[in-house]
Design an enzyme around this catalytic site. Structure first.
Site, PDB file in Angstrom:
ATOM      1  N   ASP A 140      88.404  95.485   8.010  1.00 48.94           N
ATOM      2  CA  ASP A 140      87.567  96.347   7.172  1.00 48.94           C
ATOM      3  C   ASP A 140      86.295  95.608   6.758  1.00 48.94           C
ATOM      4  O   ASP A 140      85.403  96.193   6.142  1.00 48.94           O
ATOM      5  CB  ASP A 140      88.327  96.894   5.962  1.00 48.94           C
ATOM      6  CG  ASP A 140      88.941  95.812   5.078  1.00 48.94           C
ATOM      7  OD1 ASP A 140      88.761  94.616   5.378  1.00 48.94           O
ATOM      8  OD2 ASP A 140      89.611  96.173   4.090  1.00 48.94           O
TER       9      ASP A 140
ATOM     10  N   ASP B 139      93.074  96.560  10.023  1.00 54.30           N
ATOM     11  CA  ASP B 139      93.162  96.593   8.565  1.00 54.30           C
ATOM     12  C   ASP B 139      93.395  98.020   8.090  1.00 54.30           C
ATOM     13  O   ASP B 139      92.742  98.954   8.566  1.00 54.30           O
ATOM     14  CB  ASP B 139      91.854  96.098   7.937  1.00 54.30           C
ATOM     15  CG  ASP B 139      91.870  94.620   7.625  1.00 54.30           C
ATOM     16  OD1 ASP B 139      92.971  94.067   7.430  1.00 54.30           O
ATOM     17  OD2 ASP B 139      90.788  94.014   7.570  1.00 54.30           O
TER      18      ASP B 139
ATOM     19  N   LYS C  45      97.373  95.583   9.088  1.00 57.84           N
ATOM     20  CA  LYS C  45      97.368  94.534   8.058  1.00 57.84           C
ATOM     21  C   LYS C  45      97.190  95.184   6.699  1.00 57.84           C
ATOM     22  O   LYS C  45      96.312  96.033   6.521  1.00 57.84           O
ATOM     23  CB  LYS C  45      96.259  93.509   8.302  1.00 57.84           C
ATOM     24  CG  LYS C  45      96.224  92.389   7.241  1.00 57.84           C
ATOM     25  CD  LYS C  45      95.407  91.193   7.696  1.00 57.84           C
ATOM     26  CE  LYS C  45      93.919  91.468   7.655  1.00 57.84           C
ATOM     27  NZ  LYS C  45      93.407  91.709   6.272  1.00 57.84           N
TER      28      LYS C  45
ATOM     29  N   GLU D  35      96.935  94.366   2.456  1.00 55.07           N
ATOM     30  CA  GLU D  35      96.684  93.358   1.428  1.00 55.07           C
ATOM     31  C   GLU D  35      97.640  93.519   0.251  1.00 55.07           C
ATOM     32  O   GLU D  35      97.942  94.638  -0.163  1.00 55.07           O
ATOM     33  CB  GLU D  35      95.246  93.475   0.909  1.00 55.07           C
ATOM     34  CG  GLU D  35      94.183  93.134   1.943  1.00 55.07           C
ATOM     35  CD  GLU D  35      92.776  93.193   1.356  1.00 55.07           C
ATOM     36  OE1 GLU D  35      92.648  93.310   0.117  1.00 55.07           O
ATOM     37  OE2 GLU D  35      91.808  93.109   2.133  1.00 55.07           O
TER      38      GLU D  35
ATOM     39  N   GLU E 126      94.147  83.762   2.498  1.00 54.41           N
ATOM     40  CA  GLU E 126      92.696  83.621   2.378  1.00 54.41           C
ATOM     41  C   GLU E 126      92.280  82.852   1.132  1.00 54.41           C
ATOM     42  O   GLU E 126      92.720  83.145   0.021  1.00 54.41           O
ATOM     43  CB  GLU E 126      92.030  85.000   2.380  1.00 54.41           C
ATOM     44  CG  GLU E 126      90.513  84.934   2.317  1.00 54.41           C
ATOM     45  CD  GLU E 126      89.832  86.257   2.631  1.00 54.41           C
ATOM     46  OE1 GLU E 126      88.587  86.297   2.535  1.00 54.41           O
ATOM     47  OE2 GLU E 126      90.523  87.237   2.960  1.00 54.41           O
TER      48      GLU E 126
END
Length: 264
Positions: free
Chosen positions: A45, A84, A113, A115, A182
């Site tokens: 993204d 994403d 993916k 988050e 990250e």
């Protein structure tokens, strides 16, 4: 040349072989990276910033992601394509998360993916139960930038580091096949890597992760608006493009292009 699968990545971690991952947003770049045998191509993204010109990833829609996933998927034979899930595509209900993940798989992604952990773990579990592979993402989670107030280093304090390790274990328990970590201290990332069996792929998380990921425009020197400390520029493609375009403009204005060799 066998296509990369979740099994491939597990085997790489077990053998101590590093995993390579880059973002890709279109057919041309995907085909180039695939020919180099990059293990994973992430349709990130981050396209909101480097492709669409937004200030963050938050405005990116499902339609944006589907469009770019289709392009990248057409250019890959070897690399695993991971997409994403954009902001608010999985935050409301498990059912909506499954539907949206399914849209990205139908567009050509191998996996998605997602988050975060505690607030979305029921959604992650639902997507995995729907037979869709999920890659987790911990540490700095860009979709939460407004909550945290910036892109600062995460897990600096011991309490936060312990929580990060706990979250990685939780994600492993529900079945994620890998986790992106990250912008966390290198030694914290090492602890996470040693605490779980799934591959840990770092971005700004030091050398001890099982693999590394970078935004392709960053590592190629094509995105000048933002350069984090963790980015290494392997080329200055932006400068090469500017030089080539300037030369083209000059030759057109002086009547040198097209020459006889370019004319019918």
């Amino acid at each position: 040349m066998n296509k990369v699968t979740t099994k491939t990545l597990f085997e790489k971690k077990q053998k101590g072989e590093k995993i390579t991952m880059l973002t890709a947003y279109d057919y041309t770049f995907a085909k180039l990276f695939d020919s180099c045998m990059v293990d994973i191509l992430l349709v990130g993204d981050s396209l909101g910033m480097v492709i669409l010109g937004y200030d963050s990833t938050i405005p990116v829609t499902m339609e944006d992601m589907e469009h770019h996933v289709k392009a990248v998927a057409r250019g890959t034979k070897y690399s695993m394509v991971v997409a994403d899930m954009p902001f608010l595509s999985y935050h409301t209900t498990p059912e909506e998360a499954v539907r949206n993940a399914g849209r990205l798989i139908r567009a050509g992604a191998y996996a998605v993916k997602i988050e975060g952990c505690d607030d979305v773990i029921d959604k992650i579990e639902a997507v995995i139960k729907a037979q869709i592979p999920v890659m987790g993402h911990l540490g700095l989670t860009p979709q939460s930038v407004n909550v945290f107030g910036g892109y600062d280093l995460r897990a600096k304090e011991e309490k936060e580091a312990k929580k990060l390790i706990e979250d990685a274990k939780k994600l492993e328990e529900v079945g994620v096949f890998a986790i992106v970590l990250e912008k966390v201290p290198a030694m914290v990332a090492k602890q996470v890597q040693e605490s779980v069996k799934v591959p840990i792929i770092g971005i700004g998380a030091g050398p001890y992760c099982d693999g590394q990921v970078l935004v392709c425009y960053d590592m190629l020197g094509m995105y000048e608006d933002f350069k984090p400390k963790f980015v290494k520029r392997y080329a200055e493609v932006g400068s090469i493009i500017k030089d080539a375009v300037s030369k083209y403009i000059d030759e057109v204005k002086r009547g040198e292009f097209p020459g006889k060799e370019h004319s019918y």
